[in-house]
Design a protein around this motif. Sequence first.
Motif, PDB file in Angstrom:
ATOM      1  N   VAL A  19       0.753  -1.354   0.063  1.00  0.00           N
ATOM      2  CA  VAL A  19      -0.052   0.022  -0.184  1.00  0.00           C
ATOM      3  C   VAL A  19       0.847   1.198   0.120  1.00  0.00           C
ATOM      4  CG1 VAL A  19      -1.748   1.372   1.418  1.00  0.00           C
ATOM      5  CG2 VAL A  19      -1.951  -1.196   1.202  1.00  0.00           C
ATOM      6  N   LYS A  22       2.542   1.485  -3.406  1.00  0.00           N
ATOM      7  CA  LYS A  22       1.461   1.379  -4.352  1.00  0.00           C
ATOM      8  C   LYS A  22       1.719   0.539  -5.449  1.00  0.00           C
ATOM      9  CE  LYS A  22      -0.080   6.254  -3.954  1.00  0.00           C
ATOM     10  NZ  LYS A  22       0.810   6.756  -2.711  1.00  0.00           N
ATOM     11  N   LYS A  46      -6.543  -9.473 -11.473  1.00  0.00           N
ATOM     12  CA  LYS A  46      -6.271  -9.379 -10.205  1.00  0.00           C
ATOM     13  C   LYS A  46      -6.074 -10.366  -9.384  1.00  0.00           C
ATOM     14  CE  LYS A  46      -8.997  -5.348 -10.007  1.00  0.00           C
ATOM     15  NZ  LYS A  46      -9.429  -5.182 -11.135  1.00  0.00           N
ATOM     16  N   GLY A  60      -5.352  -8.456   1.134  1.00  0.00           N
ATOM     17  CA  GLY A  60      -5.512  -7.474   0.152  1.00  0.00           C
ATOM     18  C   GLY A  60      -5.937  -8.011  -1.195  1.00  0.00           C
ATOM     19  N   VAL A  87      -4.827  -2.402  -4.690  1.00  0.00           N
ATOM     20  CA  VAL A  87      -6.307  -2.088  -4.876  1.00  0.00           C
ATOM     21  C   VAL A  87      -7.045  -1.537  -3.839  1.00  0.00           C
ATOM     22  CG1 VAL A  87      -8.158  -2.661  -6.194  1.00  0.00           C
ATOM     23  CG2 VAL A  87      -6.185  -3.352  -7.255  1.00  0.00           C
ATOM     24  N   LYS A  88      -7.178  -2.619  -2.826  1.00  0.00           N
ATOM     25  CA  LYS A  88      -7.925  -2.493  -1.626  1.00  0.00           C
ATOM     26  C   LYS A  88      -7.702  -3.519  -0.840  1.00  0.00           C
ATOM     27  CE  LYS A  88     -12.047  -4.431  -4.053  1.00  0.00           C
ATOM     28  NZ  LYS A  88     -13.309  -4.388  -4.451  1.00  0.00           N
ATOM     29  N   PRO A  89      -7.858  -3.270   0.634  1.00  0.00           N
ATOM     30  CA  PRO A  89      -7.724  -4.291   1.405  1.00  0.00           C
ATOM     31  C   PRO A  89      -8.920  -5.109   1.554  1.00  0.00           C
ATOM     32  CG  PRO A  89      -8.443  -2.250   2.545  1.00  0.00           C
ATOM     33  CD  PRO A  89      -8.190  -1.805   1.153  1.00  0.00           C
ATOM     34  N   VAL A 135     -15.494  -8.336   0.470  1.00  0.00           N
ATOM     35  CA  VAL A 135     -14.805  -7.825  -0.601  1.00  0.00           C
ATOM     36  C   VAL A 135     -15.907  -7.690  -1.699  1.00  0.00           C
ATOM     37  CG1 VAL A 135     -13.188  -7.643  -2.696  1.00  0.00           C
ATOM     38  CG2 VAL A 135     -12.545  -8.301  -0.116  1.00  0.00           C
TER      39      VAL A 135
END
Length: 137
Positions: A19, A22, A46, A60, A87-89, A135
């Motif tokens: 994170v 990035k 992904k 994540g 992308v996201k946790p 998610v």
Amino acid sequence: MAYWLVKSEPGAWSWDDQVRDKTTSWTGVRNHQAALNLKAMKKGDKAFFYHSVAEKRIVGVVEVVKEAYPDTTDPTGRFVTVDLKAVKPVPQPVTLADIKADPRMAEFGLVRQSRLSVVPVTDEQWTIICGMGGVTP
């Protein structure tokens, strides 16, 4: 789009590191099957980011932003890397125990080939794990 799972020892490279930076080059993969999986990754795919060793949990989601190219950390020149973007946790990390407890996940590569650092994830497995972790797929 395809789905994957990539493993990292959190002491070496953690979700927080991902994170913070990035985007990173996913270097150091030296298993031939895992390297073939890296070579199969396409831009936009992904992957779940999995903390191995003591944690053993998905924490994540990352996205492939650059397809396979030579891994500069490999002195033999045989292995590749890809670039991954955070992308996201995962709001509720999904443990290996959670995955093993679900009979629908019996064929998942994380269960069947537990030492492999890069494994494919089917559409169904992706949806199940996203549901377990809170998610939005």
